[in-house]
Design an enzyme around this catalytic site. Structure first.
Site, PDB file in Angstrom:
ATOM      1  N   CYS A   2       0.856  -1.181   0.000  1.00 14.30           N
ATOM      2  CA  CYS A   2       0.000   0.000   0.000  1.00 14.30           C
ATOM      3  C   CYS A   2       0.893   1.232   0.000  1.00 14.30           C
ATOM      4  CB  CYS A   2      -0.860   0.036   1.263  1.00 14.30           C
ATOM      5  SG  CYS A   2      -1.835  -1.442   1.505  1.00 14.30           S
ATOM      6  N   ARG A  27       1.434   1.468  -6.022  1.00 14.99           N
ATOM      7  CA  ARG A  27       1.600   0.547  -4.891  1.00 14.99           C
ATOM      8  C   ARG A  27       0.284  -0.118  -4.477  1.00 14.99           C
ATOM      9  NH1 ARG A  27       6.218   0.989  -2.280  1.00 14.99           N
ATOM     10  NH2 ARG A  27       5.301   0.009  -0.457  1.00 14.99           N
ATOM     11  N   TRP A  74      -3.844  -1.738  -1.215  1.00 18.01           N
ATOM     12  CA  TRP A  74      -3.840  -2.989  -1.980  1.00 18.01           C
ATOM     13  C   TRP A  74      -4.239  -4.044  -0.961  1.00 18.01           C
ATOM     14  CZ3 TRP A  74      -3.590  -4.548  -6.877  1.00 18.01           C
ATOM     15  CH2 TRP A  74      -3.314  -5.888  -7.130  1.00 18.01           C
ATOM     16  N   ASN A 100       0.877  -0.155   6.094  1.00 17.23           N
ATOM     17  CA  ASN A 100       1.264  -0.969   4.943  1.00 17.23           C
ATOM     18  C   ASN A 100       1.952  -2.201   5.486  1.00 17.23           C
ATOM     19  OD1 ASN A 100       2.222  -2.019   2.520  1.00 17.23           O
ATOM     20  ND2 ASN A 100       4.006  -0.648   2.490  1.00 17.23           N
ATOM     21  N   GLY A 101       1.456  -3.390   5.124  1.00 10.06           N
ATOM     22  CA  GLY A 101       2.075  -4.625   5.602  1.00 10.06           C
ATOM     23  C   GLY A 101       1.014  -5.576   6.116  1.00 10.06           C
ATOM     24  N   GLU A 481       8.214 -21.664 -18.084  1.00 13.82           N
ATOM     25  CA  GLU A 481       8.091 -20.258 -17.701  1.00 13.82           C
ATOM     26  C   GLU A 481       9.269 -19.453 -18.266  1.00 13.82           C
ATOM     27  OE1 GLU A 481       5.840 -18.460 -16.740  1.00 13.82           O
ATOM     28  OE2 GLU A 481       6.751 -16.700 -15.817  1.00 13.82           O
ATOM     29  N   LYS A 485       8.736 -16.224 -20.710  1.00 12.17           N
ATOM     30  CA  LYS A 485       9.261 -14.890 -20.389  1.00 12.17           C
ATOM     31  C   LYS A 485      10.041 -14.336 -21.576  1.00 12.17           C
ATOM     32  CE  LYS A 485       7.416 -13.787 -17.755  1.00 12.17           C
ATOM     33  NZ  LYS A 485       6.401 -14.537 -17.106  1.00 12.17           N
ATOM     34  N   GLU A 488       7.745 -13.418 -24.599  1.00 14.56           N
ATOM     35  CA  GLU A 488       6.850 -12.266 -24.487  1.00 14.56           C
ATOM     36  C   GLU A 488       7.567 -10.941 -24.377  1.00 14.56           C
ATOM     37  OE1 GLU A 488       4.111 -12.286 -21.162  1.00 14.56           O
ATOM     38  OE2 GLU A 488       5.594 -13.135 -19.824  1.00 14.56           O
ATOM     39  N   HIS A 504      12.305 -37.199 -29.226  1.00  7.56           N
ATOM     40  CA  HIS A 504      11.181 -37.686 -30.031  1.00  7.56           C
ATOM     41  C   HIS A 504      10.814 -36.721 -31.169  1.00  7.56           C
ATOM     42  CE1 HIS A 504      10.641 -41.030 -27.305  1.00  7.56           C
ATOM     43  NE2 HIS A 504      10.715 -40.177 -26.287  1.00  7.56           N
ATOM     44  N   LYS A 602      -2.013  -6.795 -19.642  1.00 10.67           N
ATOM     45  CA  LYS A 602      -1.750  -7.397 -18.327  1.00 10.67           C
ATOM     46  C   LYS A 602      -2.872  -8.365 -17.958  1.00 10.67           C
ATOM     47  CE  LYS A 602       0.483  -7.892 -14.454  1.00 10.67           C
ATOM     48  NZ  LYS A 602       1.674  -8.746 -14.513  1.00 10.67           N
TER      49      LYS A 602
HETATM   50  O1  M6R Z   1      -4.097 -12.824 -14.324  1.00 11.82           O
HETATM   51  P1  M6R Z   1      -3.805 -14.225 -14.764  1.00 11.82           P
HETATM   52  O2  M6R Z   1      -2.833 -14.923 -13.893  1.00 11.82           O
HETATM   53  O3  M6R Z   1      -5.046 -15.030 -14.948  1.00 11.82           O
HETATM   54  O4  M6R Z   1      -3.139 -14.078 -16.187  1.00 11.82           O
HETATM   55  C1  M6R Z   1      -2.861 -15.190 -16.964  1.00 11.82           C
HETATM   56  C2  M6R Z   1      -1.948 -14.841 -18.114  1.00 11.82           C
HETATM   57  O5  M6R Z   1      -2.564 -13.929 -18.977  1.00 11.82           O
HETATM   58  C3  M6R Z   1      -0.611 -14.246 -17.624  1.00 11.82           C
HETATM   59  O6  M6R Z   1       0.016 -15.113 -16.737  1.00 11.82           O
HETATM   60  C4  M6R Z   1       0.319 -13.977 -18.815  1.00 11.82           C
HETATM   61  O7  M6R Z   1       0.724 -15.188 -19.377  1.00 11.82           O
HETATM   62  C5  M6R Z   1       1.507 -13.137 -18.357  1.00 11.82           C
HETATM   63  N1  M6R Z   1       1.702 -12.021 -19.249  1.00 11.82           N
HETATM   64  C6  M6R Z   1       2.788 -13.867 -18.353  1.00 11.82           C
HETATM   65  O8  M6R Z   1       3.893 -13.088 -18.055  1.00 11.82           O
END
Ligand code: M6R
Length: 607
Positions: A2, A27, A74, A100-101, A481, A485, A488, A504, A602
């Protein structure tokens, strides 16, 4: 996470608090509020929503304000509504607190307060602090805050005011940030520098376990025993944007570095001294959890990789069969669900429509639904029968980093909790794993120290356009993952694959110039992964290996990145951090905007 702002001085107080809070909205932004000391009373104005909603309410306020504190929230305890919004007052309304915390022992403290006659209005942990301060009205405010800091456990950054001392704000810090901005005849207290940067560049650093008195012309710093401490003065050299990012170049890098704290917050109050997992917040009957005969974990993107790890954890620890599904596929395969099925939907935002619809479908089929979300009171949280929050704080960078590692930890907690309730692991085994979970924040801290090493390594790859990330068992989701990363944020082709599956087919793609990153931390399969990496090396791939300290990995790799030794599956948390850094350094070397990668949002609210 927060944002806190406090001000004492001659300026119109709201002209400091409102812009200050707006600068801290990164925040937290689910609710906001201010408390204004007008001498004969403290006026509290607060609301659910963003700062713009608060400003609409503030527009109606008239009066001379002597000092004030404000907060942008938050949520961690209690839904983001106007009652739970800060500031919180004691019973009399004479003492007011923003926080905050997380107060880890809040329910114990609340119980004591209720027994002594206090009535609570909100569901927050913070209100406990307000009532405690109210009970100490006979003490100078700074002493009261010091006493509260000694009784409350967990992370606390506080700003506290009392009606009777309008020219004083008392701050306190342990585990959550708080700084003082020093002006001429005025002083500021804030979670972060952007809150006061337009007024002053002079600041005082507050270390952990400190209490501070802030008046217009003086500050007094002390430790929790009441010993006075000489304040350390600094000048802020950053501009606004850099300050918002805490001095980091990007939000993504800042969030990568926030992981030790975020993980500590995920664990806070959920593991006991005696090594048990405490998830009372789940409010799911133990009898129901014992009757479950099948688990489904559904999620998208990065959250799906957390689901992959969850499958290994829950199957290994509870012996329950677990199916995992990409949420957008779940409904269309006609899964077999009933009242003995447990569906765990993981979503950082809790708003991803694919995950939400899959969760709704599962519920409609009679399954029990646990939501794992970072956003309190998100749509998923409201839909679910029970919720486990990851408590990573807001994530601004589009690429998930701290929200992923906290999802991993949340799922490890949930897996151990199910094992505890169902009696499938003996208490000693759970105790050992709980202890190892608490080591994770420090271990991630260690991994972060190798960022420069990774930057130097990736500096040699400006022409590389083909990457593979390989792992087996618990290392497989980490590899997936790592590849996501890189794709993207660096816009390069990167495949995450089960290391044993390469032979395979995909091994045909390995040739000189292809970078192959192997993850080998899971003890069940380490040696097999190393053999698979030998196969990549034999095809001239450039081999990078993520391995644990103390492991002899022979000469298979061109470069070995070491992470601290850890327990199987728990190690996913440390092993993924170098891959986040790897993607980050490849992308920034190409001059790309890692916080807002092209074509991405996002939160994805379309199917
Ligand atoms: O908010 P969510 O965890 O449901 O989002 C799922 C995906 O859209 C999200 O994880 C996306 O793959 C990210 N941009 C990965 O970095």
């Amino acid at each position: 996470m927060c944002g806190i702002v406090g001000y004492v001085g001659p300026r119109p107080v709201l002209d400091v608090l409102v812009p200050g809070l707006t600068h801290l909205e990164y925040r937290g932004y689910d609710s906001a509020g201010v408390a204004l000391n007008v001498g004969d009373r403290i006026e509290v104005i607060k609301t659910a929503g963003r700062m713009s909603d608060l400003e609409d309410l503030i527009g109606y306020f008239e009066g001379d304000v002597i000092s004030g504190v404000g907060h942008t929230r938050w949520a961690t305890h209690g839904a983001p509504n106007s009652v739970n919004a800060h500031p919180h007052t004691d019973a009399s309304g004479d003492a007011v607190v923003v926080h905050n915390g997380i107060v880890e022992n809040w329910s114990e403290l609340k119980q004591k307060l209720i027994e002594s006659g206090h009535e609570f209005r909100s569901q927050t942990d913070t209100e406990v602090v307000a009532h405690m301060i109210g009970d100490l009205a006979d003490l100078p405010l700074v002493e009261a805050v010091r006493q509260v800091m000694n009784e409350a456990e967990g992370a606390l950054a506080l700003a506290v005011m009392r009606r009777s001392e309008p020219e004083l704000i008392v701050g306190a810090r342990r585990g959550s940030p708080l700084v003082v901005g020093r002006g001429d005849g005025e002083n500021f207290l804030a979670s972060d520098i952007p809150a006061f940067l337009e007024h002053t560049r002079e600041m005082v650093v507050i270390d952990d376990n400190r209490v501070i008195e802030v008046r217009p012309t003086s500050i007094r710093l002390m430790d929790l025993e009441g010993n006075e401490i000489e304040p350390e003065h600094r000048k802020v050299e950053w501009d606004f944007e850099a300050a918002e990012k805490g001095g980091y170049d990007t939000f993504m890098l800042k969030e990568i570095y926030e992981q030790p704290k975020a993980i500590a917050d995920t664990l806070a109050g959920r593991v006991s001294q005696s090594g048990r997992v405490v998830l009372n917040e789940l409010e799911m009957d133990d009898r129901l959890l014992r009757a479950i005969d099948k688990v489904f974990v559904i999620a998208c993107g990065t959250s799906y990789h957390a689901a992959m790890m969850a499958k290994y954890a829950i199957e290994r620890w509870t012996r329950l069969p677990v199916e995992i599904d990409i949420a957008s596929e779940f409904r269309y395969r006609d899964p077999v669900l009933d009242s003995r099925s447990l569906v765990i939907a993981i979503s950082q935002s809790g708003e991803t429509i694919d995950t939400l619809e899959a969760a709704r479908y599962a519920k409609a089929q009679g399954a029990n639904l646990i939501g794992v979300s970072n956003v309190v009171d998100s749509a998923l949280a409201r839909e679910a029968d029970a919720v486990l929050y990851t408590r990573a704080g807001p994530e601004i960078g589009v690429a998930a980093t701290k929200t992923f590692t906290t999802q991993l930890v949340a799922m490890q907690l949930l897996g151990l909790y199910l094992a505890q309730v169902r009696g499938t692991l003996d208490p000693g085994a759970i105790e050992v794993m709980v202890r190892d979970l608490t080591l994770l924040p420090g271990q991630v801290e260690e991994v972060l120290e190798i960022s420069d090493e990774i930057r130097r390594l990736t500096g040699q790859w400006s022409d590389v356009n083909d990457y593979f990330f390989l792992g087996r068992s618990g290392d497989f989701p980490v590899a997936m993952e790592g590849a996501l990363k890189l794709k993207e944020i660096a816009y390069v082709r990167a495949e995450g694959y089960a290391a044993g599956e390469m032979k395979h087919g995909p091994i045909a793609l390995i040739e000189k110039g292809v970078v192959v990153v192997g993850v080998a931390t899971d003890s069940h399969v380490k040696t097999k992964t190393l053999s698979n990496m030998q196969e990549m090396k034999a095809r001239d791939g450039t081999i990078v290996l993520i391995a644990e300290n103390g492991d002899d990995v022979g000469d298979v790799a061109d470069h070995v990145i070491k992470v601290p030794e850890g327990r199987d599956l728990l190690c996913t948390v440390t092993a993924v951090v170098p891959l986040q850094l790897l993607a980050y350094h490849v992308a920034t070397a190409k001059g790309l905007d890692v916080d807002k990668p092209r074509n991405l949002a996002k939160t994805v609210t379309v199917e």
